[in-house]
Write a protein that holds these residues in place. Structure first.
Motif, short mmCIF file in Angstrom:
data_model
loop_
_atom_site.label_atom_id
_atom_site.label_comp_id
_atom_site.label_asym_id
_atom_site.label_seq_id
_atom_site.Cartn_x
_atom_site.Cartn_y
_atom_site.Cartn_z
N PRO A 109 0.82 -1.22 0.00
CA PRO A 109 0.00 0.00 0.00
C PRO A 109 0.85 1.27 0.00
O PRO A 109 0.57 2.22 -0.74
N GLU A 110 1.93 1.26 0.82
CA GLU A 110 2.81 2.43 0.87
C GLU A 110 3.59 2.58 -0.44
O GLU A 110 3.73 3.69 -0.97
N LEU A 111 4.09 1.46 -0.97
CA LEU A 111 4.88 1.50 -2.19
C LEU A 111 4.06 2.00 -3.38
O LEU A 111 4.51 2.87 -4.14
N LEU A 112 2.87 1.47 -3.54
CA LEU A 112 2.05 1.81 -4.69
C LEU A 112 1.40 3.19 -4.58
O LEU A 112 0.82 3.68 -5.55
N ALA A 113 1.54 3.80 -3.41
CA ALA A 113 1.03 5.17 -3.24
C ALA A 113 2.07 6.22 -3.60
O ALA A 113 1.78 7.43 -3.54
N GLN A 114 3.27 5.78 -3.98
CA GLN A 114 4.36 6.73 -4.23
C GLN A 114 4.40 7.24 -5.67
O GLN A 114 5.19 8.13 -5.98
N GLN A 115 3.60 6.71 -6.56
CA GLN A 115 3.59 7.16 -7.94
C GLN A 115 2.51 8.24 -8.08
O GLN A 115 1.32 7.94 -8.22
N VAL A 116 2.92 9.49 -8.02
CA VAL A 116 1.97 10.61 -7.99
C VAL A 116 2.27 11.54 -9.17
O VAL A 116 3.11 12.45 -9.06
N PRO A 117 1.62 11.36 -10.31
CA PRO A 117 1.84 12.24 -11.46
C PRO A 117 1.46 13.68 -11.16
O PRO A 117 0.56 13.95 -10.37
N GLN A 118 2.16 14.61 -11.81
CA GLN A 118 1.89 16.03 -11.66
C GLN A 118 0.99 16.57 -12.77
O GLN A 118 0.69 17.76 -12.79
N SER A 119 0.60 15.69 -13.68
CA SER A 119 -0.24 16.11 -14.80
C SER A 119 -1.21 14.99 -15.14
O SER A 119 -1.20 13.93 -14.52
N SER A 120 -2.02 15.23 -16.17
CA SER A 120 -2.93 14.19 -16.66
C SER A 120 -2.35 13.47 -17.86
O SER A 120 -3.04 12.66 -18.49
N ALA A 121 -1.07 13.71 -18.18
CA ALA A 121 -0.44 13.06 -19.32
C ALA A 121 -0.37 11.56 -19.08
O ALA A 121 0.12 11.12 -18.04
N PRO A 122 -0.83 10.75 -20.02
CA PRO A 122 -0.89 9.29 -19.81
C PRO A 122 0.46 8.65 -19.50
O PRO A 122 0.53 7.69 -18.74
N ASP A 123 1.56 9.18 -20.08
CA ASP A 123 2.85 8.52 -19.93
C ASP A 123 3.65 8.98 -18.72
O ASP A 123 4.76 8.48 -18.49
N GLU A 124 3.10 9.89 -17.93
CA GLU A 124 3.85 10.33 -16.76
C GLU A 124 3.98 9.21 -15.74
O GLU A 124 5.01 9.10 -15.04
N LEU A 125 2.98 8.35 -15.63
CA LEU A 125 3.07 7.22 -14.71
C LEU A 125 4.21 6.30 -15.12
O LEU A 125 4.95 5.79 -14.27
#
Length: 271
Positions: free
Chosen positions: A35-51
């Motif tokens: 839960p902690e690990l998967l919460a660390q991917q926080v995009p700054q935009s709505s661009a699909p490839d930022e993740l």
């Protein structure tokens, strides 16, 4: 002869025990802190490839963490004279580093247009600021105190880690200790002759020769990663400057000439 005591009914079947199920105190997700690990991917935009961009770079940092762990153990094993253990650790290091090279291909599935959708939001963040990557270089022998003055946003703890790496023995220092333990001189004037002795007398020094090859493979694979990285950057942004203020690809291309162990490369000319 009956296995059931006299006067008792038939024995009840005991269900087989399954490893790990008794007590059930630890789950897969809890152990890995998913839960902690998967919460660390926080995009700054709505661009699909930022993740994709965030995930790949976070995975790189996890690999860097493991590489530091393994290289420290290889260094310390060499210094103690446990050359077999150092070799084992280097084999793992080489495998991880090949994964790092191959991982560049994942980023290259992102087109320049896709990257431009969110690139401006990254500034002034830059891969140049990766403390762990710089630790790997320092540990490998490429120490440069000037980097401490150029890091942006590094915490006091991170700066302290870099200063520790600057002051502690490198992989090369540990290899020289291994040579010295074998009775081979390691002064500046004599080190090349000792390396030649190791190379020419494999019957007596094969373990030292194989370690020298392990060091060279580490050096070579790191250079391969740097080259693949600069090619990826050129493919994405051409000659644009980096988000951290560097010249971008020209700066990175200059780093491809770096050797951690120049004497091991020079040795080939003397054989």
């Amino acid at each position: 002869m009956s296995a059931v005591p006299d006067g008792e009914g038939p024995a009840k079947a005991v269900p087989p025990r399954s490893f790990g199920e008794e007590g059930a105190r630890l789950s897969y997700g809890a152990y890995l802190r998913l839960p902690e690990l998967l919460a660390q991917q926080v995009p700054q935009s709505s661009a699909p490839d930022e993740l994709l961009f965030i995930t790949v770079h976070q995975v790189y940092e996890l690999w860097f963490k493991l590489l530091l762990h393994e290289l420290e153990q290889a260094r310390d094993a060499m210094a103690r004279g446990e050359l077999w253990l150092a070799g084992h650790k280097f084999r793992r290091v080489h495998t991880i580093e090949r994964v790092l090279v191959e991982q560049v291909e994942v980023l290259e599935t992102m087109t320049p247009q896709d990257f431009l959708e969110f690139r401006a939001l990254l500034a002034p963040a830059s891969g140049f600021q990766s403390v762990q990557f710089r630790e790997l270089e320092f540990l490998s022998g490429a120490k440069d105190a000037a980097y401490l003055e150029r890091f942006r946003g590094a915490s006091d703890v991170e700066v302290a880690r870099l200063r520790r790496r600057l002051s502690e023995p490198t992989l090369w220092d540990a290899y020289l200790t291994a040579l010295s333990r074998r009775g081979l001189p390691i002064s500046d004037d004599e080190i090349m002759e000792s390396l030649l002795t190791v190379a020419r007398d494999r019957g007596s020094h094969d373990d030292l020769w194989r370690l020298a090859e392990d060091l060279l493979t580490h050096d070579e694979t790191a250079a391969h990663w740097r080259m693949r990285h600069v090619q990826m950057v050129e493919r994405q942004i051409g000659t644009k400057s980096g988000t951290g203020g560097s010249t971008g690809a020209p700066y990175l291309r200059g780093r491809t000439l770096l050797h951690y162990f120049p004497l091991l490369w020079e040795l080939r000319s003397w054989l």
